[in-house]
Scaffold this active site. Structure first.
Site, PDB file in Angstrom:
ATOM      1  CG  HIS A  47     -28.229 -11.235 -92.862  1.00  0.00           C
ATOM      2  ND1 HIS A  47     -29.688 -11.127 -92.803  1.00  0.00           N
ATOM      3  CD2 HIS A  47     -28.044 -12.426 -93.651  1.00  0.00           C
ATOM      4  CE1 HIS A  47     -29.942 -12.287 -93.282  1.00  0.00           C
ATOM      5  NE2 HIS A  47     -29.109 -13.130 -93.960  1.00  0.00           N
ATOM      6  CG  HIS A  71     -27.863 -18.130 -92.918  1.00  0.00           C
ATOM      7  ND1 HIS A  71     -27.542 -17.249 -91.969  1.00  0.00           N
ATOM      8  CD2 HIS A  71     -28.502 -17.566 -93.819  1.00  0.00           C
ATOM      9  CE1 HIS A  71     -28.074 -15.955 -92.577  1.00  0.00           C
ATOM     10  NE2 HIS A  71     -28.402 -16.060 -93.606  1.00  0.00           N
ATOM     11  CD  GLU A  75     -26.561 -19.059-102.742  1.00  0.00           C
ATOM     12  OE1 GLU A  75     -26.277 -20.383-102.544  1.00  0.00           O
ATOM     13  OE2 GLU A  75     -27.310 -18.791-103.539  1.00  0.00           O
ATOM     14  CG  ASP A  76     -24.316 -14.846-100.104  1.00  0.00           C
ATOM     15  OD1 ASP A  76     -24.655 -15.122-101.238  1.00  0.00           O
ATOM     16  OD2 ASP A  76     -25.054 -14.339 -99.351  1.00  0.00           O
ATOM     17  CG  ASP A 137     -31.953 -15.769 -94.134  1.00  0.00           C
ATOM     18  OD1 ASP A 137     -31.215 -14.557 -94.077  1.00  0.00           O
ATOM     19  OD2 ASP A 137     -32.268 -16.481 -95.199  1.00  0.00           O
ATOM     20  CG  ASP A 258     -59.507  -9.765 -81.386  1.00  0.00           C
ATOM     21  OD1 ASP A 258     -59.906  -8.708 -82.234  1.00  0.00           O
ATOM     22  OD2 ASP A 258     -59.013 -10.608 -81.652  1.00  0.00           O
TER      23      ASP A 258
HETATM   24 MN    MN Z   1     -29.191 -14.786 -95.074  1.00  0.00          MN
END
Ligand code: MN
Length: 507
Positions: A47, A71, A75-76, A137, A258
């Site tokens: 990811h 990133h 958080e993780d 992300d 189009d």
């Molecule tokens: Mn992420």
């Protein structure tokens, strides 16, 4: 390691320092996310690499790419802000924390808050790079959405459509917008998606035959007129964009010209009009279908000339004529201005990355703007042939203008956005307090306020609120406002109610 090398190879002329930085971030997350898996069962690292790769494809620099790798670290994983600052410095920490903060804003399931949420997003990101990392992300999360629960799929896809894709559009990053929209469309409107996919396929096959033939004749005509420096390609209309158009045309695909369009890319603006002239002198254009977005760019900066012609063999096709620069800009939008490739010394331009810069850029990329005067790359309206002006059917898109005007008038500097406990977004003037919040909900709530919580913690009622705060008001039957409250409120509505209450008390 080969993955990261590939990402680095997307940078144009990276210095040794750039390469080292990205490799360091890569090694760092390899360790910090070790053993960490995605819902799909694949390593979490995939990811992070996917996010970094999209950033590199958009032409972003080593600092942004490294922040893209990092990133999810705060958080993780067990990684702390201090660790990131120590290893990578303040700028990367700022970006990573920005992305983390944005992750806490959730779509609330009701369209009436969408506009506020979009503004909150822009306001909270502070730096355009934070917003771009967040979009990349989300793109990978959308590409792998099949691995989460049905319920979550719908929430995330709706949020992507309403908030993320819409922001990508406003930043002019077509490349991201189209993919975010089409990936969400599949989950949000499942039945319509299938229908549109089928219609698009059939129409594309039909159009291709006409376009191939037309292109051969066009090349001949251009050569006759000594136009040789050009290239062409086809662009397929995004499915969600087609869906929106079909709804406006009572689902009649015959009225959509189009689905497949021919792009003719030349080197100068004068050549754009020359090509248009050649086409119109040989093929009959459909009346009312000529759009001169070069003279009149769309509000997100999009420039091109569009015309629709009868091919003469029963077909009707759309042709888009633009310069290389416009082509690049239409795909990459704002990133084509702040990207790494622009720089000679490899440094990302900090001065041009702040939000005040977006505010300036987005609404006024028009050369005839009185405030900025004429820009080098822009077009003087006098250069547009009169016959083109006469043909042009120029319509202003009022809805988008409003968003941009709000931003332009420093809206984001003056307002904050906070949440109620059930997730409604309340928009208040900057430096508003809990008292203003209470009165903006209802005068009864203001009048009986006995206490308040901000982000789950008890606070004094004169506490000043910040973007993204979640505010909860407690009331008691016999609680009432005091004169002192007047010193701590910003909004007229709160002031008016409090003064009124005190005067009544006197009487
Ligand atoms: Mn992420």
């Amino acid at each position: 390691m080969s993955d990261i090398k590939q990402i680095i190879s997307l940078l144009s002329n990276p210095t040794e320092k750039d390469t080292k930085l990205i490799e360091k971030a890569y090694n760092f997350v390899t360790v910090s996310h070790d053993g960490h898996l995605r819902k799909s069962g694949e390593p979490y690292l995939n990811h992070l690499l996917a996010t970094a790769r999209t950033l590199a494809e958009l032409g972003m620099g080593p600092v942004t790419i490294s922040a893209g790798l990092l990133h999810d670290a705060i958080e993780d994983t067990d990684i702390k802000s201090e660790d990131i600052e120590k290893e990578f410095g303040k700028e990367i920490l700022f970006l990573v924390e920005g992305v983390t903060k944005l992750g806490h804003i959730k779509y609330q399931g009701s369209s009436r808050h969408n506009e506020s949420l979009r503004k909150l997003f822009v306001a909270m990101s502070q730096d355009i790079r934070v917003l771009i990392i967040k979009l990349c992300d989300r793109l990978h999360n959308m590409r792998t959405l099949e691995h989460v629960s049905k319920e979550k799929q719908l929430r995330i896809a709706t949020e992507t459509l309403e908030i993320y894709a819409s922001i990508a559009y406003r930043l002019g990053i077509k490349k991201l917008q189209r993919e975010l929209e089409d990936l969400s469309f599949k989950y949000v409107y499942q039945e319509d998606f299938k229908k549109v996919e089928e219609l698009s396929k059939t129409k594309r096959i039909e159009q291709e035959i006409h376009l191939d033939k037309f292109l051969k004749s066009l090349k001949k005509e251009l050569a006759k007129n000594e136009m040789t420096a050009f290239h062409t390609d086809y662009r397929v209309k995004g499915l969600y964009s087609l869906f929106k158009k079909l709804k406006r045309k009572e689902w009649n695909i015959e009225k959509v010209y189009d689905v497949l369009a021919l792009r003719v890319v030349v080197s100068t603006i004068a050549d754009c009009y020359k090509v248009l002239g050649i086409i119109h002198s040989v093929w009959r254009p459909l009346p009312g279908r000529i759009k001169d977005y070069i003279a009149f760019p769309k509000t997100n900066g999009y420039q091109s000339i569009h015309t629709t012609i009868f091919t003469g063999d029963g077909g009707i096709v759309e042709i888009q004529i633009k310069t290389d620069e416009m082509y690049k800009e239409s795909e990459y939008g704002i990133t084509s201005h702040i990207g790494y490739k622009q720089k000679q010394n490899g440094a990302e331009q900090k001065s041009s990355l702040s939000l005040s810069w977006i505010r300036k850029l987005l609404p006024i990329r028009k050369s005839w703007n009185e405030e900025t005067g004429q820009e080098k790359s822009s077009l003087n309206l006098d250069d547009v042939p009169g016959w083109v002006k006469d043909l042009v059917d120029y319509q202003k898109s009022a809805k988008d203008d409003k968003f941009l005007d709000d931003i332009k008038s420093d809206f984001l500097d003056e307002r904050i956005f906070v949440f109620t406990p059930i997730g409604d977004v309340i928009d208040l003037p900057k430096n508003s307090s809990v008292i203003d919040f209470a009165y903006s909900i209802h005068s009864d709530i203001g009048e009986h306020m006995s206490g308040a919580k901000v982000n789950g913690k008890f606070v004094a009622i004169n506490t000043v609120l910040h973007n993204g705060d979640r505010v909860e008001i407690e009331t008691k039957k016999n609680a009432k406002p005091t004169h002192k409250w007047l010193e701590h409120c910003k909004t007229t509505i709160a002031r008016r109610h409090i003064s009124h209450f005190i005067e009544n008390l006197k009487k």
